[in-house]
Design a protein around this motif. Sequence first.
Motif, PDB file in Angstrom:
ATOM      1  N   GLY A 292       9.477   2.642  -8.474  1.00 15.41           N
ATOM      2  CA  GLY A 292       8.213   3.363  -8.344  1.00 15.41           C
ATOM      3  C   GLY A 292       7.217   2.670  -7.427  1.00 15.41           C
ATOM      4  N   ILE A 293       6.096   3.341  -7.212  1.00 12.26           N
ATOM      5  CA  ILE A 293       5.050   2.833  -6.326  1.00 12.26           C
ATOM      6  C   ILE A 293       3.756   2.689  -7.129  1.00 12.26           C
ATOM      7  N   PRO A 294       3.081   1.542  -7.041  1.00  8.17           N
ATOM      8  CA  PRO A 294       1.794   1.407  -7.743  1.00  8.17           C
ATOM      9  C   PRO A 294       0.809   2.492  -7.304  1.00  8.17           C
ATOM     10  N   LYS A 295       0.035   2.992  -8.239  1.00 11.85           N
ATOM     11  CA  LYS A 295      -0.874   4.113  -7.959  1.00 11.85           C
ATOM     12  C   LYS A 295      -1.867   3.780  -6.855  1.00 11.85           C
ATOM     13  N   GLN A 296      -2.344   2.536  -6.808  1.00 15.73           N
ATOM     14  CA  GLN A 296      -3.340   2.171  -5.798  1.00 15.73           C
ATOM     15  C   GLN A 296      -2.768   2.145  -4.386  1.00 15.73           C
ATOM     16  N   GLU A 297      -1.430   2.210  -4.256  1.00  8.97           N
ATOM     17  CA  GLU A 297      -0.810   2.164  -2.936  1.00  8.97           C
ATOM     18  C   GLU A 297      -0.358   3.539  -2.441  1.00  8.97           C
ATOM     19  N   LEU A 298      -0.407   4.556  -3.281  1.00  7.58           N
ATOM     20  CA  LEU A 298       0.119   5.868  -2.904  1.00  7.58           C
ATOM     21  C   LEU A 298      -0.587   6.451  -1.684  1.00  7.58           C
ATOM     22  N   SER A 299      -1.888   6.216  -1.567  1.00  9.00           N
ATOM     23  CA  SER A 299      -2.641   6.794  -0.453  1.00  9.00           C
ATOM     24  C   SER A 299      -2.388   6.071   0.873  1.00  9.00           C
ATOM     25  N   ARG A 300      -1.679   4.942   0.846  1.00  7.56           N
ATOM     26  CA  ARG A 300      -1.494   4.141   2.063  1.00  7.56           C
ATOM     27  C   ARG A 300      -0.043   4.036   2.519  1.00  7.56           C
ATOM     28  N   ILE A 301       0.892   4.608   1.785  1.00  7.39           N
ATOM     29  CA  ILE A 301       2.302   4.363   2.094  1.00  7.39           C
ATOM     30  C   ILE A 301       2.726   4.988   3.432  1.00  7.39           C
ATOM     31  N   PHE A 302       1.941   5.968   3.942  1.00 11.43           N
ATOM     32  CA  PHE A 302       2.278   6.576   5.226  1.00 11.43           C
ATOM     33  C   PHE A 302       1.553   5.894   6.391  1.00 11.43           C
ATOM     34  N   ASP A 303       0.807   4.821   6.110  1.00  7.54           N
ATOM     35  CA  ASP A 303       0.126   4.087   7.179  1.00  7.54           C
ATOM     36  C   ASP A 303       1.111   3.164   7.891  1.00  7.54           C
ATOM     37  N   ALA A 304       0.888   2.993   9.185  1.00  5.21           N
ATOM     38  CA  ALA A 304       1.769   2.118   9.973  1.00  5.21           C
ATOM     39  C   ALA A 304       1.669   0.672   9.480  1.00  5.21           C
ATOM     40  N   PHE A 305       2.825   0.030   9.328  1.00  3.76           N
ATOM     41  CA  PHE A 305       2.968  -1.384   8.961  1.00  3.76           C
ATOM     42  C   PHE A 305       2.551  -1.694   7.519  1.00  3.76           C
ATOM     43  N   PHE A 306       2.292  -0.668   6.718  1.00  5.37           N
ATOM     44  CA  PHE A 306       1.956  -0.940   5.322  1.00  5.37           C
ATOM     45  C   PHE A 306       3.253  -1.091   4.531  1.00  5.37           C
ATOM     46  N   THR A 307       3.462  -2.270   3.963  1.00  7.58           N
ATOM     47  CA  THR A 307       4.689  -2.524   3.206  1.00  7.58           C
ATOM     48  C   THR A 307       4.461  -2.466   1.702  1.00  7.58           C
ATOM     49  N   GLY A 308       3.261  -2.782   1.261  1.00  6.81           N
ATOM     50  CA  GLY A 308       2.979  -2.720  -0.164  1.00  6.81           C
ATOM     51  C   GLY A 308       3.620  -3.858  -0.939  1.00  6.81           C
ATOM     52  N   GLU A 309       3.371  -3.850  -2.218  1.00  5.77           N
ATOM     53  CA  GLU A 309       3.887  -4.907  -3.092  1.00  5.77           C
ATOM     54  C   GLU A 309       5.405  -4.892  -3.154  1.00  5.77           C
ATOM     55  N   ASN A 310       5.994  -3.706  -3.249  1.00  8.12           N
ATOM     56  CA  ASN A 310       7.454  -3.603  -3.341  1.00  8.12           C
ATOM     57  C   ASN A 310       8.124  -4.045  -2.046  1.00  8.12           C
TER      58      ASN A 310
END
Length: 362
Positions: A292-310
């Motif tokens: 899954g994806i943390p809720k605070q990261e859902l709005s940014r997952i389509f941004d360039a170079f955003f990798t997130g916690e996972n």
Amino acid sequence: MRTTGKGLSLILFLKDRLLYMGLVIVIIGLASSLFLLETARHPGLVETGTMVYFVLLALFMLGVWLVLDYVRQRHYYNELKEAIIKSDELQAPMIIGAAVTSEQQLVVKLLEEQHRAYLNELGRYRRQQEMHNHYVMQWVHHMKTPISVIDLHMQEAQGSSAIGEAELGELARSVREETERMTRGLEMMLHTARLEKFELDVHIRRKPLHDLIRASVNAHKRLCIQYAIYPRIEGEAWVETDEKWMIFVINQLTSNAIKYSKSKPGSKKLIYRITEHAGGEVVLAVIDEGIGIPKQELSRIFDAFFTGENGRTSGESTGMGLYLTKQVCMKLGHAISVSSEPGEGTAFSLVFKPAGIHVMSE
């Protein structure tokens, strides 16, 4: 140099007013002719001195008007000349500010708008270049990892006097996995380059969506078996899209589902659910049972170079896969959205609208 500038501005000023000066001289000549005619008809009615006085006064008034108009507009001409001299500088159009007439003000306004549009376009290209450079450096870094792993395996194999069948099989599996990572990286780089000229590389056809999904599943079959992930396609539908780009999009969603599901123990499902709605709209939901994806990261997952916690945890993410997926969907007129529950899985939804393909974004 300053005198030359004044001389040039005065010459330009006078050239622009040759028609006016000629018209005034014609009017003076006509008036003088009328005076002469009246003198011929009525001798003594108009004295010669009066006629000369009229001509001199008219020429004097013309000269005064030209001097005042030149004084009023000389700054504009000087600024225009300076802007032309510095035309290779970015801020050259902004030098012109002493507009006097309505026409000059419109020209200055046009230059300001063009300068603003130029800066916006330049900024956009700079951002694209920075993004491209950043991605190239990141891509090179990710390519070094599988190459290093393959080189290490080869060194171990050469240093071992005898390699058993099991060790050889494990070595082959590891090398194959690393070469697949390199292939995915090369494909990502290739599609990134093609995206800049998307309109030249798109061919819209009516395609069976279920067959495109099946092709993606077959391409990832080995990884699905390795990590106990069981894909299932539910439903069938035909959609208007570009086959090559849509397979790229589905491959990205499949690859992400595998990447973030493989660490969970036990068997996992990967569902491709196709549903048709009234009006010809088709929705494809790609549902996994990953971390899954943390809720605070859902709005940014389509941004360039955003990798997130996972992505940072797995170390395999470049942050470009979902960005390119979003860009491709936008250009094809398809909509994409995501929902996720940490620890339970993620669902991506692709919406194929009947009229969406005819309004492809530029």
